[in-house]
Design an enzyme around this catalytic site. Structure first.
Site, PDB file in Angstrom:
ATOM      1  N   PRO A 140      33.662  33.085  -1.383  1.00 42.79           N
ATOM      2  CA  PRO A 140      33.929  33.310   0.184  1.00 42.79           C
ATOM      3  C   PRO A 140      34.764  32.082   0.955  1.00 42.79           C
ATOM      4  O   PRO A 140      35.392  32.385   1.648  1.00 42.79           O
ATOM      5  CB  PRO A 140      32.482  33.204   0.679  1.00 42.79           C
ATOM      6  CG  PRO A 140      31.463  33.504  -0.705  1.00 42.79           C
ATOM      7  CD  PRO A 140      32.692  32.964  -1.720  1.00 42.79           C
ATOM      8  N   TRP A 168      35.205  39.238  -3.123  1.00 41.91           N
ATOM      9  CA  TRP A 168      36.533  40.008  -3.288  1.00 41.91           C
ATOM     10  C   TRP A 168      36.900  40.581  -4.635  1.00 41.91           C
ATOM     11  O   TRP A 168      38.164  40.521  -5.201  1.00 41.91           O
ATOM     12  CB  TRP A 168      37.778  39.426  -2.643  1.00 41.91           C
ATOM     13  CG  TRP A 168      37.529  39.323  -1.144  1.00 41.91           C
ATOM     14  CD1 TRP A 168      37.301  38.088  -0.366  1.00 41.91           C
ATOM     15  CD2 TRP A 168      37.393  40.282  -0.193  1.00 41.91           C
ATOM     16  NE1 TRP A 168      37.317  38.164   0.789  1.00 41.91           N
ATOM     17  CE2 TRP A 168      37.174  39.499   1.254  1.00 41.91           C
ATOM     18  CE3 TRP A 168      37.701  41.577  -0.051  1.00 41.91           C
ATOM     19  CZ2 TRP A 168      37.212  40.263   2.368  1.00 41.91           C
ATOM     20  CZ3 TRP A 168      37.209  42.475   0.900  1.00 41.91           C
ATOM     21  CH2 TRP A 168      37.185  41.616   2.168  1.00 41.91           C
ATOM     22  N   ILE A 169      35.999  40.731  -5.412  1.00 42.53           N
ATOM     23  CA  ILE A 169      36.023  40.920  -6.963  1.00 42.53           C
ATOM     24  C   ILE A 169      36.104  42.541  -7.082  1.00 42.53           C
ATOM     25  O   ILE A 169      35.253  43.369  -7.210  1.00 42.53           O
ATOM     26  CB  ILE A 169      35.022  40.252  -7.549  1.00 42.53           C
ATOM     27  CG1 ILE A 169      34.780  38.984  -7.341  1.00 42.53           C
ATOM     28  CG2 ILE A 169      35.074  40.500  -9.212  1.00 42.53           C
ATOM     29  CD1 ILE A 169      35.895  37.888  -7.532  1.00 42.53           C
ATOM     30  N   ALA A 248      48.584  39.729 -14.548  1.00 36.86           N
ATOM     31  CA  ALA A 248      48.313  40.733 -13.507  1.00 36.86           C
ATOM     32  C   ALA A 248      49.352  40.649 -12.541  1.00 36.86           C
ATOM     33  O   ALA A 248      49.768  41.823 -12.109  1.00 36.86           O
ATOM     34  CB  ALA A 248      46.920  40.573 -12.906  1.00 36.86           C
ATOM     35  N   ARG A 274      61.904  68.740   8.192  1.00 33.65           N
ATOM     36  CA  ARG A 274      61.531  68.523   9.556  1.00 33.65           C
ATOM     37  C   ARG A 274      62.629  68.791  10.358  1.00 33.65           C
ATOM     38  O   ARG A 274      63.723  68.059  10.328  1.00 33.65           O
ATOM     39  CB  ARG A 274      60.927  67.178   9.668  1.00 33.65           C
ATOM     40  CG  ARG A 274      60.585  66.681  11.090  1.00 33.65           C
ATOM     41  CD  ARG A 274      59.270  67.421  11.548  1.00 33.65           C
ATOM     42  NE  ARG A 274      58.904  67.099  12.901  1.00 33.65           N
ATOM     43  CZ  ARG A 274      57.814  67.554  13.466  1.00 33.65           C
ATOM     44  NH1 ARG A 274      57.084  68.438  13.001  1.00 33.65           N
ATOM     45  NH2 ARG A 274      57.483  67.040  14.611  1.00 33.65           N
ATOM     46  N   GLU A 369      46.199  38.267  -5.931  1.00 34.10           N
ATOM     47  CA  GLU A 369      47.029  37.625  -7.086  1.00 34.10           C
ATOM     48  C   GLU A 369      48.104  36.613  -6.625  1.00 34.10           C
ATOM     49  O   GLU A 369      49.360  36.601  -6.966  1.00 34.10           O
ATOM     50  CB  GLU A 369      47.809  38.765  -7.899  1.00 34.10           C
ATOM     51  CG  GLU A 369      47.059  39.671  -8.257  1.00 34.10           C
ATOM     52  CD  GLU A 369      46.081  39.606  -9.431  1.00 34.10           C
ATOM     53  OE1 GLU A 369      46.417  38.284 -10.130  1.00 34.10           O
ATOM     54  OE2 GLU A 369      45.247  40.167  -9.955  1.00 34.10           O
ATOM     55  N   PHE A 389      52.500  22.430  -1.304  1.00 38.01           N
ATOM     56  CA  PHE A 389      50.967  22.863  -1.132  1.00 38.01           C
ATOM     57  C   PHE A 389      50.156  22.314  -0.288  1.00 38.01           C
ATOM     58  O   PHE A 389      49.126  22.822   0.212  1.00 38.01           O
ATOM     59  CB  PHE A 389      50.310  23.558  -2.367  1.00 38.01           C
ATOM     60  CG  PHE A 389      50.981  24.320  -3.153  1.00 38.01           C
ATOM     61  CD1 PHE A 389      50.637  25.651  -3.169  1.00 38.01           C
ATOM     62  CD2 PHE A 389      52.124  24.092  -4.216  1.00 38.01           C
ATOM     63  CE1 PHE A 389      51.289  26.781  -3.886  1.00 38.01           C
ATOM     64  CE2 PHE A 389      52.806  25.128  -4.796  1.00 38.01           C
ATOM     65  CZ  PHE A 389      52.415  26.508  -4.518  1.00 38.01           C
TER      66      PHE A 389
HETATM   67  P1  FAD Z   1      43.270  31.987   2.161  1.00 39.30           P
HETATM   68  O1  FAD Z   1      43.493  31.204   0.861  1.00 39.30           O
HETATM   69  O2  FAD Z   1      42.241  31.632   2.880  1.00 39.30           O
HETATM   70  O3  FAD Z   1      44.543  32.204   3.015  1.00 39.30           O
HETATM   71  C1  FAD Z   1      44.660  32.774   4.192  1.00 39.30           C
HETATM   72  C2  FAD Z   1      45.964  32.403   4.611  1.00 39.30           C
HETATM   73  O4  FAD Z   1      46.529  31.080   4.635  1.00 39.30           O
HETATM   74  C3  FAD Z   1      47.119  32.976   3.727  1.00 39.30           C
HETATM   75  O5  FAD Z   1      48.244  33.650   4.449  1.00 39.30           O
HETATM   76  C4  FAD Z   1      47.648  32.087   2.637  1.00 39.30           C
HETATM   77  O6  FAD Z   1      48.707  32.367   2.241  1.00 39.30           O
HETATM   78  C5  FAD Z   1      47.723  31.032   3.769  1.00 39.30           C
HETATM   79  N1  FAD Z   1      47.416  29.502   3.177  1.00 39.30           N
HETATM   80  C6  FAD Z   1      46.622  29.171   2.259  1.00 39.30           C
HETATM   81  N2  FAD Z   1      47.032  27.646   2.098  1.00 39.30           N
HETATM   82  C7  FAD Z   1      48.080  27.666   2.237  1.00 39.30           C
HETATM   83  C8  FAD Z   1      49.260  26.742   2.199  1.00 39.30           C
HETATM   84  N3  FAD Z   1      49.085  25.638   1.654  1.00 39.30           N
HETATM   85  N4  FAD Z   1      50.487  26.788   2.682  1.00 39.30           N
HETATM   86  C9  FAD Z   1      50.798  27.959   3.567  1.00 39.30           C
HETATM   87  N5  FAD Z   1      49.854  28.874   3.814  1.00 39.30           N
HETATM   88  C10 FAD Z   1      48.768  28.739   3.059  1.00 39.30           C
HETATM   89  N6  FAD Z   1      39.998  37.659  -6.363  1.00 39.30           N
HETATM   90  C11 FAD Z   1      39.514  37.494  -7.538  1.00 39.30           C
HETATM   91  O7  FAD Z   1      39.244  36.449  -8.171  1.00 39.30           O
HETATM   92  N7  FAD Z   1      39.131  38.815  -8.486  1.00 39.30           N
HETATM   93  C12 FAD Z   1      39.488  39.938  -7.917  1.00 39.30           C
HETATM   94  O8  FAD Z   1      39.426  40.808  -8.831  1.00 39.30           O
HETATM   95  C13 FAD Z   1      40.036  39.966  -6.663  1.00 39.30           C
HETATM   96  N8  FAD Z   1      40.574  41.157  -6.298  1.00 39.30           N
HETATM   97  C14 FAD Z   1      40.658  41.499  -5.106  1.00 39.30           C
HETATM   98  C15 FAD Z   1      40.988  42.624  -4.115  1.00 39.30           C
HETATM   99  C16 FAD Z   1      41.131  42.909  -2.946  1.00 39.30           C
HETATM  100  C17 FAD Z   1      41.419  44.209  -2.386  1.00 39.30           C
HETATM  101  C18 FAD Z   1      41.431  41.691  -2.142  1.00 39.30           C
HETATM  102  C19 FAD Z   1      41.968  42.015  -0.760  1.00 39.30           C
HETATM  103  C20 FAD Z   1      41.456  40.554  -2.765  1.00 39.30           C
HETATM  104  C21 FAD Z   1      41.046  40.037  -4.106  1.00 39.30           C
HETATM  105  N9  FAD Z   1      40.573  39.063  -4.931  1.00 39.30           N
HETATM  106  C22 FAD Z   1      40.291  38.930  -5.871  1.00 39.30           C
HETATM  107  C23 FAD Z   1      40.968  37.645  -3.886  1.00 39.30           C
HETATM  108  C24 FAD Z   1      42.683  37.511  -3.611  1.00 39.30           C
HETATM  109  O9  FAD Z   1      42.961  36.956  -4.871  1.00 39.30           O
HETATM  110  C25 FAD Z   1      42.351  36.326  -2.453  1.00 39.30           C
HETATM  111  O10 FAD Z   1      42.173  37.043  -1.454  1.00 39.30           O
HETATM  112  C26 FAD Z   1      43.553  35.505  -2.323  1.00 39.30           C
HETATM  113  O11 FAD Z   1      43.794  34.607  -3.364  1.00 39.30           O
HETATM  114  C27 FAD Z   1      43.779  34.762  -0.987  1.00 39.30           C
HETATM  115  O12 FAD Z   1      42.745  34.078  -0.761  1.00 39.30           O
HETATM  116  P2  FAD Z   1      41.815  34.212   0.441  1.00 39.30           P
HETATM  117  O13 FAD Z   1      41.839  35.469   1.021  1.00 39.30           O
HETATM  118  O14 FAD Z   1      40.521  33.416   0.798  1.00 39.30           O
HETATM  119  O15 FAD Z   1      42.825  33.659   1.653  1.00 39.30           O
END
Ligand code: FAD
Length: 390
Positions: A140, A168-169, A248, A274, A369, A389
């Site tokens: 989370p 989000w798994i 992946a 169309r 990913e 990063f």
């Molecule tokens: P955050 O990491 O909080 O990022 C939010 C924003 O901040 C993004 O725009 C990001 O690019 C930006 N940001 C963060 N750090 C930086 C930085 N250093 N510099 C610039 N920008 C930055 N995960 C799994 O483990 N297994 C799964 O099977 C899986 N399936 C998924 C299925 C769906 C439908 C979705 C939506 C997600 C899934 N995920 C899964 C999770 C997914 O891998 C994460 O959502 C993703 O890694 C981004 O993490 P976050 O959503 O916490 O965003």
């Protein structure tokens, strides 16, 4: 010279061999018969009601872990696997996610890092689609920076005890087995968790506006007690999950092109039929400029996918190169799908057509990913030698 083919304007099909095209045709046929007729309905209801039956059928055509060797896996090449991903995602990104998570994340983790017992126990059933797998890395509060994960595994006598939450798994609620990554005193380790282990639960996440024909779940690990044999013996540290993610991501490089292809073809068909101002909208210069740009990016993206696939088959593919592919192809695929949406006008927002479904699905693909920002930073670091990063 062969006549011009609007579906393959650059003749890229000539770069695939007969076996590669056979894999593509098998998956294309499967999707057309088994999934495409129903997927808009599943998307609308936000459910994948037949996921277990579908998994067995996907197992039968060799889709799960198809690029892995042994244990009932098909042993296909990277390019064959890529073409399969393209066809699955031309149908729906949720279908490709089911296949990717099963094969490239859960099965790959066990295949690459698992013990012989773990492989024997899980891989044949997973290849057959009888056991669905998921891959728990995101939490989370932890997404792009998974090394900061809070899920913890502690040794207790001869056992491991896991506590934490994953978020989000994909496939979580329907999985028989979860590959869960957790901090330990030794570093990050992977655990093979049968989902019927006491303390494990996987409530489904609802109200998604994207990947609605895909199961997405939270994983709750509440004093989950596992034997020593549950740990993946082959890796300690972030190299474990990151290696799996590379697999992946490679599939997404191809898959995103499939979503774009469906949208381009839908828009071409629509624009030809169309009429406005007394003529087909396909005949207007502004529409043709859109089609030209969409086709350029689609086929450049396909060439990039194929180039990376050939490198993967040759064993020379680098993670930074996968970042090039994921960043470019997902970004361009979204742009193509959104442009197709404009060509369909109001019909573009209807589920009667696949376009809006693909547009919203790709929003997830852009984020999971590794977000587009993360891949930008990977490429930036590779080019400059400087890590931006943190
Ligand atoms: P955050 O990491 O909080 O990022 C939010 C924003 O901040 C993004 O725009 C990001 O690019 C930006 N940001 C963060 N750090 C930086 C930085 N250093 N510099 C610039 N920008 C930055 N995960 C799994 O483990 N297994 C799964 O099977 C899986 N399936 C998924 C299925 C769906 C439908 C979705 C939506 C997600 C899934 N995920 C899964 C999770 C997914 O891998 C994460 O959502 C993703 O890694 C981004 O993490 P976050 O959503 O916490 O965003």
């Amino acid at each position: 010279r062969a006549p011009f083919d609007p579906r393959d304007p650059l003749g890229i099909d000539d770069l695939f061999d007969a076996e590669e095209l056979a894999v593509r045709d098998t998956v294309r046929r499967f999707c057309a018969e088994r999934v495409t007729p129903h997927v808009a309905e599943w998307f609308e209801s936000g459910e994948l009601p037949v996921v277990r039956e579908l998994a067995v059928e996907l197992g039968r055509i060799g889709a799960f872990g198809m690029h892995l060797e042994g244990y009932g896996c098909a042993g296909a090449s990277a390019v064959q696997y890529g073409l399969a991903c393209l066809e699955f995602e031309a149908c729906d990104s949720g279908l490709r996610s089911l296949v990717s998570v099963q094969g490239s994340l859960a099965m790959f983790a066990i295949h690459r890092f698992g013990s012989e017992e773990q492989k024997d126990e899980w891989l044949p059933r997973m290849a057959a689609g009888e056991a669905i797998g998921c891959f728990g890395l995101t939490e989370p509060d932890i997404g792009s920076d998974p090394a900061s994960m809070r899920t913890r595994a502690k040794r207790d006598g001869g056992d491991w005890v896991l506590n934490g939450r994953k978020m989000w798994i994909t496939n979580g609620s329907v999985a028989a087995v979860a590959v869960v990554w957790a901090q330990t005193d030794e570093g990050v380790r992977g655990f093979v968790v049968p989902t019927d282990t006491p303390g494990f639960s996987a409530p489904e996440i609802r109200h998604k506006m994207s990947l609605r024909a895909s199961v997405t779940s939270e994983l709750v690990l509440d004093d989950v007690r596992l034997p020593e044999a549950a740990v993946l013996p082959g890796v300690v540290g972030m190299r474990g999950p990151l290696t799996c993610l590379g697999e992946a991501r490679y599939g997404i490089v191809w898959g995103s092109i499939g979503a774009a292809r469906t949208c381009l073809e839908t828009a071409l068909g629509y624009a030809g039929g169309r009429e406005q101002f007394g003529r087909p909208i396909a005949g207007f210069q502004l529409t043709q400029a859109k089609f030209a740009d969409m086709a350029l990016e689609l086929h450049k993206g396909l060439l990039l996918a194929l180039h990376l696939g050939r490198r993967k088959d040759a064993g020379t593919l680098r993670p930074e190169q996968v970042s090039f592919g994921k960043l470019n192809n997902v970004r361009e695929a979204i742009e193509i799908c959104r442009t197709a949406r404009t060509i369909l006008g109001a019909n573009g927002i209807s589920l009667e057509y696949p376009v809006m479904r693909h547009v919203t699905n790709l929003e997830s693909v852009l984020t999971y990913e590794g977000t587009s920002e993360m891949h930008t930073l990977v490429i930036g670091k590779a080019l400059t030698g400087l890590d931006a990063f943190r």
